[in-house]
Design an enzyme around this catalytic site. Structure first.
Site, PDB file in Angstrom:
ATOM      1  CE  LYS A  97      -3.312   2.587   2.683  1.00  0.00           C
ATOM      2  NZ  LYS A  97      -3.570   2.977   4.067  1.00  0.00           N
ATOM      3  N   GLY A 158      -7.591   9.050  10.873  1.00  0.00           N
ATOM      4  CA  GLY A 158      -7.744   9.096  12.328  1.00  0.00           C
ATOM      5  C   GLY A 158      -8.864   9.990  12.813  1.00  0.00           C
ATOM      6  CB  ALA A 184      -8.045   7.526   5.703  1.00  0.00           C
ATOM      7  N   GLY A 185     -10.614   7.660   7.790  1.00  0.00           N
ATOM      8  CA  GLY A 185     -11.675   8.566   8.212  1.00  0.00           C
ATOM      9  C   GLY A 185     -13.002   7.901   8.546  1.00  0.00           C
ATOM     10  CG  ASN A 206      -5.920   1.235  13.032  1.00  0.00           C
ATOM     11  OD1 ASN A 206      -5.882   2.019  13.973  1.00  0.00           O
ATOM     12  ND2 ASN A 206      -5.213   0.117  13.033  1.00  0.00           N
ATOM     13  CB  THR A 207      -8.789   5.521  14.266  1.00  0.00           C
ATOM     14  OG1 THR A 207      -7.521   5.724  13.646  1.00  0.00           O
ATOM     15  CG2 THR A 207      -8.870   6.367  15.520  1.00  0.00           C
TER      16      THR A 207
END
Lengths: 257, 417
Positions: A97, A158, A184-185, A206-207
């Site tokens: 990635k 994040g 992301a996000g 993830n977050t």
């Protein structure tokens, strides 16, 4: 879930459309992602793998899970290429990635450098999955450069803010023939569901999981949301009433032939 | 109340004592601290002027609880909000600040805490900084590790499983020259994954050389951003030149370093103004160099060899916590280091709120790691320490303590590219 509905990237088949992002790692998170969210692909920051025995994440990755090393820490194409090659040397396989950030504050991807790195690495036989700011021209360049998927961001990494770039991701889904993986996000299962419903091929997060109160439960919630969104997309969304009502007498009813 | 910094060693010659007293008592005997010395590179930055003018205009008494509440309710913390959070009006809101800071830390760093250890390779110094144990008039045992000793120290530290090292020297250009520091970096590359430097400020081309030797992070403490106060504390030597020090981080970034760390030594001057300036210094440099990885250290004054009375005055733990929370809310992406100057209980608490990096297995002396780690008696005398530490936890204890708090100790998250 339809067993025949597979996500194919770099010739490899995935039944799961949830990919665990890197960033905030722990054994518990990886366990929950694999067991409860059904993840078959896990991102790994090569710079986090650059460690001695005590806490090497490579040891945490269960068998049968595809590793997706990322190039986080790279500030230009040259650095990303070097990190990708190092990942291969470390035995992380040939998936990569691309993450290139010239900005340490928001960690927004540098699209131009990402295209350059994609081209070099695709030629070297990597399965390249570039993280990018959702821009149609860049996405086309990535296709031409040999990317295996395109990974637009939903909102700043994040931030858990969801599909801030919704309209632009939709354009990529409509125009690009590669899998569009929203990365992301994504902060809530409902946002993941919405992206899947729009036609995204997979979700990376993830977050949202890492910071949840109950990790396994949140992982299950994501799994179900992603499946629900995918099924809705496959089923074809029904009529959505734009102004609350549809005309019962068609305007073209006067036409006779 | 002020610290009593001046201590006369019985070992000083009569001439040295006369000069020392002259420097201490007669401002005219000191060099102009705003004037560059020959060989010091001057960059046209503009950051210094921005930071200093805003710091001078910072009147923290004008902020009220209304400003503090407004700052805490906003998504993005502006410079004005940061100013409010550092003001006395924010003290009653410390818990709210800590909770907000914790959320910001979680967003950017998850539950990770990075570990490192400092390695002092020499304690020779050509400066007279009145609060520092290494100052040239302080009677301490001086030492500079040779390459063999250096490698031995590194092996001892690496055996503890530490992967990140911060190499420090006293500020002596002659005893610890750039080549010596560069060789130390190369050697450190054999035993550690990440090498940072905390040395005297140098020119861009020297930072570039050190970067090529394997160092990627530069820490420079400005000590105090109040240049008039600085002048009364740094009486002699290169370090006396305040503006050259201010631009050190920018030169390091120009020289190719990946990251830079900022700090005021709290307790030297007006800590609210110093903290405000530290935050702004980091903020403006990050805007100018978006790729730079920014971090902040938060040291308070500590006792030194031959002067155990030195203390951080009005900067208590609550004030320090306020400063750290304000840093975190203003600069959510910045690393925050809390060193072993602070007690174990403070560090344990602040790790849960905002600190992202802590030292362990610390010695601020020279050449005494084996003795400190294994208790093995040394044949030769070690170099004396720069200051007294408070938290003496070993690598293993710190690692377990971080894990025990539900946090994740990280030994390395870095690649040299």
């Amino acid at each position: 879930m339809d067993k025949e509905d597979k996500l194919i990237i770099g010739g490899r088949e995935f039944h799961s459309r949830f990919i665990l992002g890197s960033g905030k790692y722990s054994m518990k998170l990886i366990e929950a992602a694999v067991k409860d969210a059904g993840a078959q692909m896990i991102t790994l920051a090569v710079r986090r793998a650059n460690t001695k025995e005590q806490e090497n994440i490579l040891d945490f990755i269960p068998e049968g899970v595809t590793l997706l090393p990322n190039t986080s820490g790279a500030r230009d194409a040259g650095e990303a290429v070097r990190i990708a090659r190092l990942a291969r040397e470390l035995g992380c396989g040939n998936f990569v990635k691309i993450e290139i950030m010239r900005d340490a504050k928001y960690l927004l991807p540098d699209n131009q450098e990402t295209v350059k790195a994609t081209e070099i690495l695709a030629k070297e036989g990597f399965v390249v999955m570039p993280y990018m700011y959702p821009d149609l021209n860049t996405a086309r360049d990535l296709v031409n450069a040999g990317a295996a998927a395109v990974m637009p961001l939903a909102s700043p990494i994040g931030s858990n803010k969801g599909l801030a770039t919704r309209e632009f991701i939709k354009i990529l889904i409509d125009e690009i023939d590669l899998p569009i993986i929203v990365d992301a996000g994504i902060g809530r299962p409902s946002q993941a569901c919405e992206a899947m419903e729009m036609g995204a091929a997979a979700i990376m997060a993830n977050t949202a999981l890492a910071t949840a109160g109950n990790l396994p439960l949140m992982a299950q919630a994501f799994k179900k949301a992603i499946e629900a969104g995918r099924n809705a997309y496959l089923a074809g969304l029904g009529r959505i009433l734009a102004r609350g009502a549809a005309a019962s007498d068609p305007l073209t009813g006067f036409l006779h032939d | 109340m002020e610290n009593q910094f001046f201590v006369d060693s019985g070992h000083l010659s009569k001439e040295a004592l006369i000069k020392k007293h002259e420097l201490e008592n007669n401002p005219d005997a000191r060099k102009n601290h705003m004037e560059y010395l020959p060989g010091m590179e001057q960059i046209k930055s503009g950051v210094m002027e921005q930071v200093i003018s805003q710091m001078k205009n910072y009147d923290y008494h004008k902020y009220t609880s209304k400003d503090v509440k407004a700052a805490l309710s906003k998504e993005t913390c502006t410079i004005e909000d940061f100013a409010a959070l550092l003001s006395p009006a924010a003290e009653p809101y410390l818990e709210e600040m800590a909770q907000r800071a914790q959320r910001e830390t979680g967003k950017h760093f998850g539950n990770t805490v990075y570990m490192f250890t400092p390695l002092y390779i020499a304690n020779y110094c050509e400066n007279y900084c009145v609060y520092c144990g290494f100052n040239c008039y302080n009677n301490i045992h001086r030492m500079k590790l040779n390459m063999e000793q250096l490698e031995h120290e590194m092996k001892v530290i690496a055996k503890s499983n530490m992967e990140e090292i911060l190499i420090l020297t006293g500020e002596s250009h002659s005893m610890s020259d750039i080549e010596y520091i560069g060789e130390a970096c190369k050697l450190a590359g054999k035993y550690f994954r990440m090498v940072g430097l905390e040395i005297y400020p140098v020119n861009t081309k020297e930072y570039r050389y050190l970067h090529e030797c394997g160092a990627d992070y530069i820490t420079v403490f400005q000590e105090t951003y109040d240049s008039d106060k600085y002048e009364t504390l740094h009486l002699l030597g290169h370090k006396r030149v305040w503006p050259y020090r201010f631009d050190a981080q920018e030169r390091a970034l120009m020289g190719g370093m990946r990251g830079v760390a900022f700090s005021a030594l709290l307790g030297l001057s007006d800590f609210r103004k110093d903290a405000f300036a530290t935050g702004l210094h980091a903020y403006y440099l990050q805007r100018k160099y978006p790729r730079a990885e920014i971090s902040l250290s938060c040291p308070r004054l500590r006792p030194i060899v031959n002067n155990d009375k030195i203390n951080p005055l009005d900067v208590g733990e609550r004030q320090l916590c306020q400063v750290i929370c304000a840093y975190r809310i203003f600069l959510p992406f910045a690393g925050i280091t809390v060193s072993s100057r602070e007690s174990a209980s403070f560090r344990d608490g602040i790790m849960k709120i905002a600190a992202t990096k802590v030292s362990a297995g610390v010695s601020t002396g020279v050449g005494d790691h084996e003795e400190k780690y294994s208790g093995k008696e040394m044949e030769a005398q070690a170099g004396d320490e720069q200051f007294e530490i408070s938290d003496s936890r070993s690598f293993d204890t710190m690692y377990q303590d971080i894990e025990g708090k539900g946090l994740q100790p990280v030994l390395n998250d870095y690649l040299y590219v």
